[in-house]
Scaffold this active site. Structure first.
Site, short mmCIF file in Angstrom:
data_model
loop_
_atom_site.label_atom_id
_atom_site.label_comp_id
_atom_site.label_asym_id
_atom_site.label_seq_id
_atom_site.Cartn_x
_atom_site.Cartn_y
_atom_site.Cartn_z
N TYR A 59 0.82 -1.22 0.00
CA TYR A 59 0.00 0.00 0.00
C TYR A 59 0.85 1.27 0.00
O TYR A 59 0.40 2.31 -0.50
CB TYR A 59 -1.02 -0.02 1.15
CG TYR A 59 -2.13 -1.01 0.84
CD1 TYR A 59 -3.18 -0.67 -0.02
CD2 TYR A 59 -2.08 -2.31 1.34
CE1 TYR A 59 -4.16 -1.58 -0.34
CE2 TYR A 59 -3.06 -3.24 1.02
CZ TYR A 59 -4.11 -2.87 0.18
OH TYR A 59 -5.06 -3.79 -0.17
N HIS A 112 -14.75 1.90 -0.23
CA HIS A 112 -13.68 0.93 0.06
C HIS A 112 -12.45 1.58 0.69
O HIS A 112 -11.36 1.01 0.66
CB HIS A 112 -13.28 0.19 -1.23
CG HIS A 112 -14.32 -0.78 -1.72
ND1 HIS A 112 -14.28 -1.37 -2.96
CD2 HIS A 112 -15.43 -1.25 -1.12
CE1 HIS A 112 -15.34 -2.16 -3.10
NE2 HIS A 112 -16.06 -2.10 -2.00
N CYS A 120 -5.60 4.14 12.73
CA CYS A 120 -4.87 3.65 13.90
C CYS A 120 -5.65 2.53 14.59
O CYS A 120 -6.80 2.73 15.00
CB CYS A 120 -4.61 4.79 14.88
SG CYS A 120 -3.77 4.19 16.37
N CYS A 139 1.10 7.14 15.62
CA CYS A 139 -0.20 7.78 15.35
C CYS A 139 -0.17 9.20 15.92
O CYS A 139 0.15 9.38 17.11
CB CYS A 139 -1.31 6.96 15.99
SG CYS A 139 -2.89 7.83 16.03
N SER A 180 -16.50 -3.82 -12.92
CA SER A 180 -16.79 -5.13 -13.52
C SER A 180 -18.04 -5.77 -12.93
O SER A 180 -18.52 -6.77 -13.45
CB SER A 180 -15.60 -6.06 -13.30
OG SER A 180 -15.40 -6.27 -11.92
N ASN A 204 -18.97 1.46 -19.67
CA ASN A 204 -17.85 0.55 -19.39
C ASN A 204 -17.14 0.18 -20.68
O ASN A 204 -17.73 0.22 -21.76
CB ASN A 204 -18.38 -0.72 -18.70
CG ASN A 204 -17.33 -1.36 -17.79
OD1 ASN A 204 -16.73 -0.68 -16.97
ND2 ASN A 204 -17.10 -2.64 -17.96
N GLU A 206 -16.16 -2.71 -21.65
CA GLU A 206 -16.69 -3.95 -22.23
C GLU A 206 -17.90 -4.37 -21.40
O GLU A 206 -18.14 -3.84 -20.33
CB GLU A 206 -15.62 -5.04 -22.18
CG GLU A 206 -15.14 -5.27 -20.76
CD GLU A 206 -13.76 -5.92 -20.68
OE1 GLU A 206 -13.17 -6.23 -21.71
OE2 GLU A 206 -13.33 -6.13 -19.54
#
Ligand code: APR
Length: 236
Positions: A59, A112, A120, A139, A180, A204, A206
Site C-alpha cells: 500500500y 472501500h 490507527c 499515530c 466489472s 464501461n 466492455e
C-alpha cells in the site's frame, strides 16, 4: 424510461475502470493478480496478519502511485457535473485514489476506503497520510505505532452503507462507470436502484457481469463516454 430533463437525483458508482486511463491498474487483469499479487495476500485481514510488512509495502507503493497519477477527462467531467448540476448527486466510488476530488468533485463517498488515509488500530483515529506506513510511524493522536492502510479489505464492511442505500432509494438515475460488477455489495446497487424506480445506465469498456441488469449500456473508454454523458445531462 425517463429522459434527462426529469433527472433531479443522480447516484454514480465508479470503479477501477475510470482511473485506468490515469495509469492506475484495474483489479481483474487476465492474470488474476493485482499488481503481481494474489488478492488474498494483500487485500484481506488474514493476509495482513500473516505478513504485515509485505502488505504495508504494497500500500505504500499504491499511495505513491496515486500521488503521481493525474485525473483524466472522465474525472474532470464528473467534477463539472458536481459543480453545475443543481439536483442531488452522490458519487460512490470503490476506488481508493483521490482522482475524483482532484478532478473537482466534492460529493464523493469512498466505500472501500482511501489510499491517502491511515487508520490507527490502537485509538481508531484516521489521519490523512501521504508518506509510508512500513516504518511503523506513531499515530498523531495516541502515539502508538499501530497504523494500517484505511482500506476496506475482503471480509470487511464497506463504509457508509446506510447513506448509500438512502441515496439509492431516492435516485431517479443510477450510473455505473468502469466497474466489472464482480464485487458485492456494490454489484447489487443497480438492482436496488432499479427496484426503487431509477433509470439505470452503464458506461464501461466492455460488457460487465452486471450489464443485463441495466436499462442501457454504452461501451467505450470512460474518458470519452463520461464527458459525452455529462454534456447530455447538463444540456437537458
Ligand atoms: N474505461 C471504462 N471502463 C474501463 C476502462 C476504461 N478506460 N478500462 C477498464 N475498464 C473496465 C473493465 O472492462 C472492467 O469491467 O473497468 C472494469 C474494472 O473492473 P475491476 O478491475 O474488477 O475493478 P472494480 O470493479 O473497481 O473492482 C471492484 O474489487 O478488488 C476489489 O476492492 C476492490 O474496489 C475494488 C473492487
Amino acid at each position: 424510461m425517463r429522459n434527462n430533463s426529469n433527472i433531479r437525483n443522480i447516484v454514480i458508482l465508479t470503479g477501477a475502470g475510470i482511473s485506468a486511463e490515469s495509469g492506475l491498474k484495474t483489479f481483474r487483469a487476465e492474470d488474476g493478480l493485482w499488481e503481481n499479487h494474489p488478492v488474498e495476500q494483500v487485500a484481506t485481514p488474514e493476509g495482513f496478519a500473516r505478513d504485515p510488512d509485505l502488505v504495508q509495502r504494497f500500500y505504500d507503493e499504491r499511495r505513491a502511485q496515486v500521488r503521481a497519477a493525474k485525473p483524466n477527462a472522465a474525472h474532470q467531467a464528473l467534477g463539472r457535473l458536481d459543480r453545475e448540476f443543481s439536483g442531488d448527486l452522490l458519487i460512490v466510488t470503490q476506488n481508493i485514489d483521490d482522482l475524483h476530488e482532484r478532478g473537482g468533485a466534492s460529493r464523493v463517498l469512498h466505500m472501500h476506503g482511501e489510499s491517502l488515509s491511515a487508520w490507527c488500530q490502537a485509538c481508531d483515529a484516521r489521519h490523512r497520510w501521504d508518506g509510508t506506513l512500513r516504518d511503523g510511524p506513531a499515530c498523531p493522536s495516541c502515539g502508538e505505532a499501530a497504523m494500517r492502510p484505511d482500506i476496506v479489505w475482503f471480509g470487511e464492511m464497506p463504509y457508509q452503507m446506510d447513506r448509500i442505500f438512502d441515496a439509492l432509494a431516492d435516485a431517479d438515475l443510477f450510473v455505473s462507470i468502469g466497474t466489472s460488477g464482480a464485487v458485492y455489495p456494490a454489484a447489487g446497487f443497480v438492482q436496488q436502484a432499479s427496484a426503487n424506480g431509477a433509470r439505470t445506465l452503464e458506461l464501461n469498456l466492455e460488457e460487465s457481469m452486471g450489464s443485463s441488469n441495466f436499462d442501457e449500456t454504452r461501451l467505450g473508454a470512460a474518458s470519452e463516454l463520461v464527458p459525452e454523458w455529462v454534456d447530455e445531462v447538463l444540456k437537458a
